[in-house]
Design an enzyme around this catalytic site. Structure first.
Site, PDB file in Angstrom:
ATOM      1  N   TRP A 160      -7.019   8.965 -19.579  1.00 43.95           N
ATOM      2  CA  TRP A 160      -6.825  10.201 -18.513  1.00 43.95           C
ATOM      3  C   TRP A 160      -6.521  11.442 -19.017  1.00 43.95           C
ATOM      4  O   TRP A 160      -7.263  12.407 -18.436  1.00 43.95           O
ATOM      5  CB  TRP A 160      -5.652   9.626 -17.619  1.00 43.95           C
ATOM      6  CG  TRP A 160      -5.749   8.614 -16.722  1.00 43.95           C
ATOM      7  CD1 TRP A 160      -5.142   7.262 -16.873  1.00 43.95           C
ATOM      8  CD2 TRP A 160      -6.913   8.416 -15.671  1.00 43.95           C
ATOM      9  NE1 TRP A 160      -6.019   6.505 -15.919  1.00 43.95           N
ATOM     10  CE2 TRP A 160      -6.869   7.070 -15.335  1.00 43.95           C
ATOM     11  CE3 TRP A 160      -7.885   9.346 -14.859  1.00 43.95           C
ATOM     12  CZ2 TRP A 160      -7.759   6.762 -14.175  1.00 43.95           C
ATOM     13  CZ3 TRP A 160      -8.456   9.010 -14.018  1.00 43.95           C
ATOM     14  CH2 TRP A 160      -8.577   7.576 -13.469  1.00 43.95           C
ATOM     15  N   ASP A 212       0.501  15.656 -16.638  1.00 41.45           N
ATOM     16  CA  ASP A 212      -0.099  14.836 -15.804  1.00 41.45           C
ATOM     17  C   ASP A 212       0.876  13.568 -15.824  1.00 41.45           C
ATOM     18  O   ASP A 212       1.105  12.749 -16.631  1.00 41.45           O
ATOM     19  CB  ASP A 212      -1.367  14.262 -16.059  1.00 41.45           C
ATOM     20  CG  ASP A 212      -1.691  13.071 -15.213  1.00 41.45           C
ATOM     21  OD1 ASP A 212      -1.080  12.711 -14.443  1.00 41.45           O
ATOM     22  OD2 ASP A 212      -3.071  12.539 -15.482  1.00 41.45           O
ATOM     23  N   LYS A 261       1.299   5.332  -7.505  1.00 40.24           N
ATOM     24  CA  LYS A 261       1.925   4.435  -8.373  1.00 40.24           C
ATOM     25  C   LYS A 261       3.344   4.306  -8.240  1.00 40.24           C
ATOM     26  O   LYS A 261       3.766   3.051  -8.010  1.00 40.24           O
ATOM     27  CB  LYS A 261       1.802   4.860  -9.977  1.00 40.24           C
ATOM     28  CG  LYS A 261       0.504   4.581 -10.384  1.00 40.24           C
ATOM     29  CD  LYS A 261      -0.463   5.885 -10.562  1.00 40.24           C
ATOM     30  CE  LYS A 261      -1.721   5.925 -10.991  1.00 40.24           C
ATOM     31  NZ  LYS A 261      -2.593   4.841 -11.088  1.00 40.24           N
TER      32      LYS A 261
HETATM   33  N1  PMP Z   1      -3.794  10.321 -14.132  1.00 36.64           N
HETATM   34  C1  PMP Z   1      -3.480   9.145 -14.529  1.00 36.64           C
HETATM   35  C2  PMP Z   1      -2.449   9.018 -15.682  1.00 36.64           C
HETATM   36  C3  PMP Z   1      -3.801   8.135 -13.757  1.00 36.64           C
HETATM   37  O1  PMP Z   1      -3.208   7.025 -14.019  1.00 36.64           O
HETATM   38  C4  PMP Z   1      -4.812   8.282 -12.658  1.00 36.64           C
HETATM   39  C5  PMP Z   1      -4.960   7.126 -11.853  1.00 36.64           C
HETATM   40  N2  PMP Z   1      -5.068   5.936 -12.212  1.00 36.64           N
HETATM   41  C6  PMP Z   1      -4.947   9.474 -12.407  1.00 36.64           C
HETATM   42  C7  PMP Z   1      -4.789  10.659 -13.378  1.00 36.64           C
HETATM   43  C8  PMP Z   1      -6.243   9.783 -11.455  1.00 36.64           C
HETATM   44  O2  PMP Z   1      -5.505   9.857 -10.129  1.00 36.64           O
HETATM   45  P1  PMP Z   1      -6.321   9.830  -8.979  1.00 36.64           P
HETATM   46  O3  PMP Z   1      -7.394   8.332  -8.911  1.00 36.64           O
HETATM   47  O4  PMP Z   1      -5.363   9.969  -7.727  1.00 36.64           O
HETATM   48  O5  PMP Z   1      -7.241  11.061  -8.826  1.00 36.64           O
END
Ligand code: PMP
Length: 366
Positions: A107, A177, A201
């Site tokens: 991520w 994040d 989550k």
């Molecule tokens: N950052 C992290 C640490 C994530 O786990 C996720 C989603 N799995 C995201 C960003 C992206 O989130 P979204 O799908 O809501 O854009």
């Protein structure tokens, strides 16, 4: 009656059963309003109260100090990968238009890709070489003194690598994040310039993203930005710049009510989460190498437990055996392989105990 399973999905993920029951009970009409949450105006009394209560709950749970905005946005955390640099790099130009990124997983890498469209990125730490299996050691993070901010991912959902507490990287405002470990433990918000988390989550359903930002950083947002991408508009309008994700915010209210009431706050939540994760890591460590964890022990996530079995064949058998016990969504992300057990706040201890027992038995008979 429809039977519920233990859902180990990385997100959207399990919600507390009490929250689902309350939402179901009140779906036809919110008590004393005679209208469903799905029907109320975002500017009406019912939602005004819900929005204020959700913000108050988050401020209380996280002990948010004065001088911070708590905003409810849309677009998921992926939009934050763009909004953070668009707003925080502001009108900086030339070599000043740069930010530090600490890369501990996939991520963070996606966040870097978006930040590069907006300015220069200095990769201050990069664990790519070992497929992101560990956090930086002291001295490994190479900061750029000119960076406008430093970004990191507190929990890498895919690799299962998590910072155990709030890191200190340098003088630049810290941006986090926190998508997959938001509300898992108390945090010191005063250490952060900005923290964001999609809700799906630990905090609610998909569709709402919480952003907690220090007031003074809002002065960086350039007027030239599209209105919907400018944090200042959401701060000025108290998250009502446009129609917010009403239902999502309502569920975040119920989840935070549950955290404050039934659980008794984030210190207690952390204790429960640590105990749950401990059950799985204990089995892993006592399996004589049958289960091999992806993350190095000091970097292990309390939210996403990632490990491999000796062969793909055994892994398939494992998934089938688990499913028979109502333990589902355990397949790891394709980039890491193996198994990933996501055990967020709402995963009951009973689900983790059942999985731990199954893991022990499976290793014995294989
Ligand atoms: N950052 C992290 C640490 C994530 O786990 C996720 C989603 N799995 C995201 C960003 C992206 O989130 P979204 O799908 O809501 O854009």
């Amino acid at each position: 009656m429809t039977e519920r399973v233990f859902n180990f999905s990385p997100g959207p993920a399990m919600l507390p059963e009490a929250v689902l029951r309350e939402a179901q009970r009140d779906l036809l009409a919110l008590p004393s309003y005679g209208m469903s949450i799905l029907e109320v105006s975002h500017r009406g009394k019912a939602f005004t109260e819900i929005l204020a209560a959700t913000e108050a709950n988050l401020r209380k749970l996280l002990d948010v100090p004065a001088g911070y905005q708590v905003l409810f946005l849309q677009g998921g955390s992926r939009l934050q990968f763009s909004m953070v640099p668009m707003n925080l790099l502001g009108d900086l130009a030339g070599p000043q238009r740069t930010a530090d990124y600490v890369l501990t997983g996939s991520w963070g890498k996606y966040a870097v890709a978006e930040a590069k469209r907006e300015g220069t990125v200095n990769i201050a730490y990069d664990a790519t070489a070992t497929n992101y299996d560990r956090l930086p050691q002291p001295g490994e993070v190479k900061l750029n003194p000119a960076a406008a901010y430093v970004h990191y991912t507190s929990n890498e959902t895919i690799q299962g690598v998590q910072f155990p507490d709030d890191p200190q990287f340098g003088p630049a405002p810290l941006v986090c994040d926190a998508s997959s470990d938001f509300l898992w433990r108390p945090i010191d918000i005063s250490r952060y310039g900005l923290l964001y988390a999609c809700a799906q989550k630990n905090a609610g359903p998909a569709g709402v993203t919480v952003v907690i930002v220090r007031d003074e950083l809002l002065t960086r947002s350039p007027d030239r930005l599209p209105g919907m991408l400018n944090y200042r508009n959401f701060a000025t309008e108290k998250s009502l710049y446009n129609t917010p994700p009403v239902f999502g915010i309502y569920i975040v209210k119920l989840v935070t009510d549950w955290l404050l009431g039934t659980i008794g706050g984030l210190a207690k939540m952390q204790e429960l989460n640590r105990a749950k994760a401990g059950l799985l890591y204990d089995v892993l460590d006592r399996s004589n190498g049958f289960y091999r964890g992806h993350a190095q022990p000091a970097s292990r996530s309390m939210m996403n437990v990632t490990f491999r079995l000796p062969s793909d064949e055994l892994q398939e058998k494992f998934l089938a055996g688990a499913k028979a016990l109502k333990l589902v969504e355990l397949k790891g992300h394709r980039s890491v392989g193996g198994i990933r057990a996501s055990i967020y706040n709402a995963m009951p201890r009973e689900g983790v105990e059942t999985l731990a027992r199954f893991m022990e038995e499976f290793a014995k008979r294989s």
